[in-house]
Design an enzyme around this catalytic site. Structure first.
Site, PDB file in Angstrom:
ATOM      1  N   SER A 136      -3.880  34.497  -3.205  1.00  0.00           N
ATOM      2  CA  SER A 136      -2.628  33.992  -3.784  1.00  0.00           C
ATOM      3  C   SER A 136      -1.964  32.962  -2.887  1.00  0.00           C
ATOM      4  O   SER A 136      -0.975  32.361  -3.296  1.00  0.00           O
ATOM      5  CB  SER A 136      -1.679  35.149  -4.090  1.00  0.00           C
ATOM      6  OG  SER A 136      -1.677  36.085  -3.068  1.00  0.00           O
ATOM      7  N   HIS A 170      -7.414  32.039  -9.582  1.00  0.00           N
ATOM      8  CA  HIS A 170      -6.253  32.895  -9.339  1.00  0.00           C
ATOM      9  C   HIS A 170      -5.750  33.525 -10.642  1.00  0.00           C
ATOM     10  O   HIS A 170      -5.205  32.835 -11.503  1.00  0.00           O
ATOM     11  CB  HIS A 170      -5.148  32.023  -8.690  1.00  0.00           C
ATOM     12  CG  HIS A 170      -3.955  32.788  -8.232  1.00  0.00           C
ATOM     13  ND1 HIS A 170      -2.724  32.204  -8.044  1.00  0.00           N
ATOM     14  CD2 HIS A 170      -3.793  34.098  -7.913  1.00  0.00           C
ATOM     15  CE1 HIS A 170      -1.862  33.120  -7.638  1.00  0.00           C
ATOM     16  NE2 HIS A 170      -2.486  34.271  -7.548  1.00  0.00           N
ATOM     17  N   GLU A 182      -5.047  30.174 -12.645  1.00  0.00           N
ATOM     18  CA  GLU A 182      -4.816  28.930 -11.899  1.00  0.00           C
ATOM     19  C   GLU A 182      -6.099  28.630 -11.117  1.00  0.00           C
ATOM     20  O   GLU A 182      -6.564  29.480 -10.356  1.00  0.00           O
ATOM     21  CB  GLU A 182      -3.642  29.190 -10.940  1.00  0.00           C
ATOM     22  CG  GLU A 182      -3.121  28.013 -10.183  1.00  0.00           C
ATOM     23  CD  GLU A 182      -1.890  28.395  -9.322  1.00  0.00           C
ATOM     24  OE1 GLU A 182      -1.863  29.502  -8.727  1.00  0.00           O
ATOM     25  OE2 GLU A 182      -0.962  27.582  -9.234  1.00  0.00           O
ATOM     26  N   ASN A 220       2.778  30.272  -6.608  1.00  0.00           N
ATOM     27  CA  ASN A 220       3.568  30.957  -5.587  1.00  0.00           C
ATOM     28  C   ASN A 220       4.469  30.029  -4.781  1.00  0.00           C
ATOM     29  O   ASN A 220       5.398  30.483  -4.128  1.00  0.00           O
ATOM     30  CB  ASN A 220       2.648  31.779  -4.686  1.00  0.00           C
ATOM     31  CG  ASN A 220       2.222  33.049  -5.401  1.00  0.00           C
ATOM     32  OD1 ASN A 220       3.027  33.659  -6.088  1.00  0.00           O
ATOM     33  ND2 ASN A 220       0.969  33.416  -5.270  1.00  0.00           N
TER      34      ASN A 220
HETATM   35  N1  CAA Z   1      -2.794  46.781 -17.017  1.00  0.00           N
HETATM   36  C1  CAA Z   1      -3.046  46.502 -18.310  1.00  0.00           C
HETATM   37  N2  CAA Z   1      -2.093  46.405 -19.255  1.00  0.00           N
HETATM   38  C2  CAA Z   1      -0.827  46.642 -18.864  1.00  0.00           C
HETATM   39  C3  CAA Z   1      -0.483  46.951 -17.542  1.00  0.00           C
HETATM   40  C4  CAA Z   1      -1.546  47.030 -16.586  1.00  0.00           C
HETATM   41  N3  CAA Z   1      -1.326  47.292 -15.307  1.00  0.00           N
HETATM   42  N4  CAA Z   1       0.858  47.111 -17.482  1.00  0.00           N
HETATM   43  C5  CAA Z   1       1.354  46.911 -18.721  1.00  0.00           C
HETATM   44  N5  CAA Z   1       0.329  46.619 -19.556  1.00  0.00           N
HETATM   45  C6  CAA Z   1       0.398  46.302 -20.987  1.00  0.00           C
HETATM   46  C7  CAA Z   1       0.905  47.478 -21.794  1.00  0.00           C
HETATM   47  O1  CAA Z   1      -0.169  48.344 -22.143  1.00  0.00           O
HETATM   48  C8  CAA Z   1       1.498  46.793 -23.018  1.00  0.00           C
HETATM   49  O2  CAA Z   1       0.465  46.437 -23.904  1.00  0.00           O
HETATM   50  P1  CAA Z   1       0.753  46.332 -25.511  1.00  0.00           P
HETATM   51  O3  CAA Z   1       1.589  45.122 -25.718  1.00  0.00           O
HETATM   52  O4  CAA Z   1      -0.604  46.205 -26.090  1.00  0.00           O
HETATM   53  O5  CAA Z   1       1.455  47.601 -25.877  1.00  0.00           O
HETATM   54  C9  CAA Z   1       2.058  45.475 -22.453  1.00  0.00           C
HETATM   55  O6  CAA Z   1       1.394  45.281 -21.180  1.00  0.00           O
HETATM   56  C10 CAA Z   1       3.548  45.568 -22.220  1.00  0.00           C
HETATM   57  O7  CAA Z   1       3.763  46.677 -21.371  1.00  0.00           O
HETATM   58  P2  CAA Z   1       5.050  47.621 -21.484  1.00  0.00           P
HETATM   59  O8  CAA Z   1       5.509  47.694 -22.917  1.00  0.00           O
HETATM   60  O9  CAA Z   1       4.743  48.908 -20.805  1.00  0.00           O
HETATM   61  O10 CAA Z   1       6.137  46.948 -20.567  1.00  0.00           O
HETATM   62  P3  CAA Z   1       6.801  45.532 -20.630  1.00  0.00           P
HETATM   63  O11 CAA Z   1       6.998  45.051 -22.010  1.00  0.00           O
HETATM   64  O12 CAA Z   1       7.951  45.659 -19.710  1.00  0.00           O
HETATM   65  O13 CAA Z   1       5.714  44.561 -19.950  1.00  0.00           O
HETATM   66  C11 CAA Z   1       4.816  43.448 -18.093  1.00  0.00           C
HETATM   67  C12 CAA Z   1       5.183  44.803 -18.688  1.00  0.00           C
HETATM   68  C13 CAA Z   1       3.688  42.820 -18.907  1.00  0.00           C
HETATM   69  C14 CAA Z   1       4.314  43.740 -16.687  1.00  0.00           C
HETATM   70  C15 CAA Z   1       6.075  42.516 -18.124  1.00  0.00           C
HETATM   71  O14 CAA Z   1       7.170  43.176 -17.540  1.00  0.00           O
HETATM   72  C16 CAA Z   1       5.869  41.208 -17.408  1.00  0.00           C
HETATM   73  O15 CAA Z   1       5.297  40.277 -17.935  1.00  0.00           O
HETATM   74  N6  CAA Z   1       6.353  41.129 -16.127  1.00  0.00           N
HETATM   75  C17 CAA Z   1       6.173  39.961 -15.286  1.00  0.00           C
HETATM   76  C18 CAA Z   1       4.805  40.057 -14.619  1.00  0.00           C
HETATM   77  C19 CAA Z   1       4.517  38.882 -13.756  1.00  0.00           C
HETATM   78  O16 CAA Z   1       5.305  37.981 -13.532  1.00  0.00           O
HETATM   79  N7  CAA Z   1       3.286  38.875 -13.197  1.00  0.00           N
HETATM   80  C20 CAA Z   1       2.849  37.863 -12.281  1.00  0.00           C
HETATM   81  C21 CAA Z   1       3.078  38.350 -10.891  1.00  0.00           C
HETATM   82  S1  CAA Z   1       2.593  37.139  -9.703  1.00  0.00           S
HETATM   83  C22 CAA Z   1       0.952  37.362  -9.516  1.00  0.00           C
HETATM   84  O17 CAA Z   1       0.328  38.204 -10.062  1.00  0.00           O
HETATM   85  C23 CAA Z   1       0.216  36.414  -8.664  1.00  0.00           C
HETATM   86  C24 CAA Z   1       0.465  36.403  -7.224  1.00  0.00           C
HETATM   87  O18 CAA Z   1      -0.244  35.628  -6.580  1.00  0.00           O
HETATM   88  C25 CAA Z   1       1.466  37.215  -6.507  1.00  0.00           C
END
Ligand code: CAA
Length: 313
Positions: A136, A170, A182, A220
Site C-alpha cells: 500500500s 493494489h 490500482e 494512500n
Molecule cells: N469480506 C467480504 N464481504 C464483506 C466484508 C468482508 N470482510 N465485510 C463486509 N462485506 C460485505 C457484506 O457481506 C455486505 O454484502 P451484501 O451487500 O451482499 O449484503 C456488504 O459488504 C456490506 O456490508 P455490511 O452491510 O455489513 O456493512 P456496510 O454497509 O457498513 O459496508 C463496508 C461495509 C463495505 C466495509 C463499508 O463500510 C465501506 O465501504 N467502508 C469503507 C471501506 C474502505 O474505504 N476500504 C478501503 C480501505 S483502504 C485500503 O484497503 C487500501 C490501503 O492501502 C490501506
C-alpha cells in the site's frame, strides 16, 4: 470502461499470505475471474486453515443471498489449493507440472520481507511469470529490483528482464466488495505486464486506475493524510470521535467516518504509510499525528487486535 484487448493468460495464480487481503484476492480470482488454479500460500498452517474457512463462509453467504449458484460456489472452492512454501508455486503444489503465471504477494507491509519473497519467486519461477505486490505504500521499483533470482549473473539478460515482470496490483479492503484495483508499474515494468495485469484485474470484476510509483500512490497519498488529519482533530479536542466520524458520514456521505476507517484498516498500517510518506517526501504535511503513534505504541491497532495486541518493535 472498455475491456482490455490483451488476455491476462493466467491459468495458475499464486497468492502469498492468507490474511484479509490475500484471502480476498484468492476469492475474487477463483470466483469472478475463474482462474483454474489459485494457490494460496502461507507459512502458518493455522492461517491457511482460517483463510480457507473464511473463503467457504464467503461462498456460503453469497449463495444464501442469491448472488451466486451453489454450482458456482463448488467450482470456486475446487479452484483453491493451499500450499506451505513459495517453491510450491513452481509445481502447482505437486498437483501439476505448470508453474504459476502470476503471483500476487500480500504479505506483511515490510520491505525486507517483500524483498526476500521476490528473490525466492524470481529464483523458482519462469521469467514470464508476473510478480505482483499488493503493497500500500512501499516503493514498487525497490521491490521489483529484488526480483532477480539467486545465481543470476549481474548484467545478464535475465538480470535485466526479471524486474520488468514486477509491478504493484493494489486491491482494497474488503477485496470482494471494493470495486477498484490500482496498478502501479515500477520504473522497470514492461508495458505488456501492465496490460496483462489490467486484464486480470478486470476479469476479477474490478475497475482499474494507474498510478506512478510515488509514496502512497494515488490512493494512500490522498486517504492517509485525511485519516491523519482526523486523528489530529481528535488529539486537539476539536470534536469527539463520534462527531468527527458523524460529520464525514452524514455531511459527506462517506460509508465510514475516518476514525472508524482507520480502525478498520489497522492503525499500525495507517502509521506505517504516513511514516513512508513523511520519510520519502520530507514534507511536513505528512507528519504522522502523535496520537496515532501513541496508540500504535500501546498496541491499539484497531479492529484486528482490539486493545490487547503487544507493542510493535
Ligand atoms: N469480506 C467480504 N464481504 C464483506 C466484508 C468482508 N470482510 N465485510 C463486509 N462485506 C460485505 C457484506 O457481506 C455486505 O454484502 P451484501 O451487500 O451482499 O449484503 C456488504 O459488504 C456490506 O456490508 P455490511 O452491510 O455489513 O456493512 P456496510 O454497509 O457498513 O459496508 C463496508 C461495509 C463495505 C466495509 C463499508 O463500510 C465501506 O465501504 N467502508 C469503507 C471501506 C474502505 O474505504 N476500504 C478501503 C480501505 S483502504 C485500503 O484497503 C487500501 C490501503 O492501502 C490501506
Amino acid at each position: 470502461m472498455a475491456a482490455s484487448t490483451i488476455s491476462h493468460g493466467v491459468k495458475t495464480l499464486g497468492v502469498v499470505g492468507a490474511g484479509q487481503m490475500g484471502l480476498g484476492i484468492a476469492y475474487v480470482a477463483a470466483l469472478r475471474a475463474q482462474i483454474p488454479s489459485v494457490l494460496l500460500c502461507d507459512a502458518s498452517p493455522a492461517a491457511l486453515e482460517k483463510g480457507v474457512s473464511f473463503f467457504e463462509t464467503l461462498l456460503k453467504k453469497d449463495v444464501s443471498k442469491g448472488k451466486i449458484q451453489q454450482a458456482d460456489a463448488d467450482a470456486a472452492r475446487s479452484r483453491l489449493i493451499t500450499v506451505g512454501n513459495l517453491e510450491d508455486f513452481a509445481t502447482k503444489g505437486g498437483k501439476g507440472a505448470e508453474a504459476a503465471d502470476m503471483v500476487i504477494e500480500a504479505a506483511t507491509e515490510n520491505l525486507a520481507i517483500k524483498q526476500k519473497i521476490f528473490g525466492t519467486l524470481a529464483s523458482t519461477l519462469p521469467l514470464e511469470t508476473i510478480l505482483a505486490t499488493n503493497t500500500s505504500s512501499i516503493s514498487v521499483s525497490k521491490i521489483a529490483a529484488s526480483a532477480v533470482g539467486a545465481g543470476v549473473k549481474a548484467g545478464s539478460e535475465e538480470a535485466w528482464k526479471s524486474p520488468a515482470r514486477a509491478l504493484g496490483i493494489h486491491f482494497f479492503n474488503p477485496v470482494p466488495v471494493m470495486p477498484l484495483v490500482e496498478l502501479i508499474p515500477a520504473i522497470q515494468t514492461s508495458p505488456e505486464v501492465v496490460a496483462r495485469s489490467r486484464a486480470f484485474a478486470q476479469a476479477c470484476g474490478k475497475e482499474v486506475t494507474t498510478s506512478k510509483d510515488v509514496p502512497g500512490f494515488v490512493s494512500n497519498r490522498l486517504l492517509m493524510p485525511f485519516i491523519n488529519e482526523a486523528v489530529m482533530a481528535l488529539e486537539k479536542g476539536i470534536a469527539s470521535k463520534e462527531d468527527i466520524d458523524k460529520t464525514l458520514r452524514l455531511g459527506m456521505n462517506h460509508p465510514m467516518g475516518p476514525l472508524t476507517l482507520a480502525d478498520f484498516i489497522g492503525l499500525d498500517t495507517c502509521l506505517s504509510i504516513m511514516e513512508t510518506l513523511y520519510r520519502e517526501t520530507a514534507d511536513s504535511k505528512y507528519r504522522p499525528a502523535v496520537l496515532l503513534g501513541r496508540m500504535v505504541d500501546a498496541g491499539w491497532f484497531g479492529k484486528k487486535s482490539g486493545k490487547v495486541k503487544p507493542r510493535r518493535q
